[in-house]
Scaffold this motif. Structure first.
Motif, mmCIF file in Angstrom:
data_model
loop_
_atom_site.group_PDB
_atom_site.id
_atom_site.type_symbol
_atom_site.label_atom_id
_atom_site.label_comp_id
_atom_site.label_asym_id
_atom_site.label_seq_id
_atom_site.Cartn_x
_atom_site.Cartn_y
_atom_site.Cartn_z
ATOM 1 N N LEU A 53 0.685 -1.246 -0.205
ATOM 2 C CA LEU A 53 -0.348 -0.445 0.416
ATOM 3 C C LEU A 53 0.805 1.057 0.027
ATOM 4 O O LEU A 53 1.030 1.344 0.671
ATOM 5 N N PRO A 54 1.425 1.838 -0.976
ATOM 6 C CA PRO A 54 2.096 3.032 -0.584
ATOM 7 C C PRO A 54 1.786 4.034 -0.995
ATOM 8 O O PRO A 54 2.610 4.707 -0.615
ATOM 9 N N THR A 55 0.603 4.209 -0.712
ATOM 10 C CA THR A 55 0.068 5.554 0.006
ATOM 11 C C THR A 55 -0.312 5.474 0.830
ATOM 12 O O THR A 55 -0.061 6.404 2.140
ATOM 13 N N ALA A 56 0.124 4.215 2.179
ATOM 14 C CA ALA A 56 -0.446 3.675 3.034
ATOM 15 C C ALA A 56 1.154 4.771 4.265
ATOM 16 O O ALA A 56 2.042 5.460 3.768
ATOM 17 N N GLN A 57 0.081 5.549 5.584
ATOM 18 C CA GLN A 57 0.976 6.421 5.651
ATOM 19 C C GLN A 57 1.804 5.032 7.151
ATOM 20 O O GLN A 57 1.563 4.540 7.706
ATOM 21 N N ARG A 58 2.587 4.976 7.560
ATOM 22 C CA ARG A 58 3.788 4.741 8.478
ATOM 23 C C ARG A 58 4.435 4.853 9.509
ATOM 24 O O ARG A 58 4.986 5.806 9.423
ATOM 25 N N LEU A 76 -4.079 8.966 17.125
ATOM 26 C CA LEU A 76 -5.138 7.923 15.447
ATOM 27 C C LEU A 76 -5.997 9.822 15.326
ATOM 28 O O LEU A 76 -6.362 10.329 14.318
ATOM 29 N N ARG A 77 -5.391 10.351 16.154
ATOM 30 C CA ARG A 77 -6.346 11.992 16.200
ATOM 31 C C ARG A 77 -6.230 12.958 15.092
ATOM 32 O O ARG A 77 -6.533 13.323 14.206
ATOM 33 N N HIS A 78 -4.782 12.355 14.712
ATOM 34 C CA HIS A 78 -3.898 13.284 13.456
ATOM 35 C C HIS A 78 -4.142 12.827 12.533
ATOM 36 O O HIS A 78 -4.739 13.267 11.528
ATOM 37 N N PHE A 79 -3.976 10.802 12.548
ATOM 38 C CA PHE A 79 -5.052 10.360 11.203
ATOM 39 C C PHE A 79 -6.609 10.806 10.726
ATOM 40 O O PHE A 79 -7.238 10.517 10.108
#
Length: 294
Positions: free
Chosen positions: A252-257, A284-287
């Motif tokens: 999932l290349p657009t996923a944040q890690r 979680l709040r920021h995402f």
């Protein structure tokens, strides 16, 4: 210090496709966010995390089937698709489109994002994917333990399977471990019910988690996810979990890690369950609501 149970929680329920009653709790105000637990926990394990998020979200805390507010005896041949139907029932009942999943709950969150069109964002905290293949000997042993309804053996096997047992446990003979676990279960059976589900109740729900792990291992299936994805890891978790997150990030290349420092696999749980939800809540709040301050 751990907080007391949230006083504003309510206990409604959704009905899944096979008529299983899926109980859940809600707290807070704002956009809806569903928290899905992994093994050996109920929604009660997430109350501190829910409290931290409740000023910005309506936090929905379902109990997965087989535990807590959603009792249902495990049936051989269980399919993870039933768990996805349970989650769909929760989403339909609440209108939620954002979900967070821990461990096996993270596997279900990813699979739901792959198969349910109304999921907008999903945060997955260390889904147990074994890139080198499932430990088949331990899986076989767990099924044997389940067939014989041997709760102490089931618990010990599950601890070894997940790699989350304290290192000294690996040095103790299995018979001694099972004897010690048997004493724990007997002591709990004599005690008054507490805030959390008993070890015996959670052990009987473990076959659901093992079924999910067995059926949702193919990492390539998640390439079909269109939702936004956050992949969360913890510094002190087993290496195979970090490897799985790295592989998912490639899938999932657009996923944040994000990797959280100083915590382990149960970081999202309450502090009296060895968690540290204060490290999880800001991510979680920021995402889920980047307009809100951390």
């Amino acid at each position: 210090m751990p907080t007391s149970p949230l006083p504003t929680i309510t206990d409604p329920a959704a009905v899944s496709a096979d008529q299983t009653r899926i109980g859940y709790r809600t707290v807070g105000t704002g956009p809806s966010l569903v928290l899905i637990q992994g093994a050996m926990g109920t929604c009660e394990n997430f109350t501190e995390l829910a409290d931290l998020l409740s000023d910005s979200f309506t936090v929905i805390l379902p109990d997965r089937r087989g535990r807590g507010l959603s009792p249902r005896p495990f049936e051989p041949g269980h399919q993870a698709a039933r768990d996805i139907e349970d989650l769909a029932a929760i989403l339909n009942a609440t209108g939620a489109t954002d979900i967070f999943g821990l461990s096996t709950g993270a596997l279900l969150a990813l699979e739901a994002a792959r198969t349910l069109p109304n999921i907008r964002r999903v945060a997955a905290f260390e889904p147990p994917i074994y890139l080198d293949g499932l430990p088949t000997e331990l899986i076989t042993r767990f099924h044997h333990d389940t067939t014989h309804d041997d709760l102490p053996a089931m618990l010990i096997t599950a601890m070894k399977l997940t790699g989350l047992a304290p290192r000294p446990i690996e040095l103790i003979p299995r018979l001694l471990l099972e004897a010690a676990m048997r004493l724990v279960l007997r002591r709990e059976a004599r005690a008054k019910p507490g805030r959390y589900a008993s070890t015996a109740e959670l052990a009987r729900a473990l076959p659901y988690d093992i079924a999910v792990v067995e059926q949702l291992q193919d990492i390539t299936r998640y390439s079909a996810i269109n939702a936004e994805v956050l992949l969360l890891g913890a510094e002190h978790s087993p290496p195979y979990m970090r490897a799985a997150l790295n592989a998912l990030a490639n899938t999932l290349p657009t996923a944040q890690r994000i990797e959280l420092a100083g915590v382990g696999h149960g970081a999202a749980w309450n502090t009296d369950r060895s968690g540290n939800p204060h490290t999880v809540a800001p991510a979680l709040r920021h995402f889920f609501n980047p307009a809100q301050p951390n």
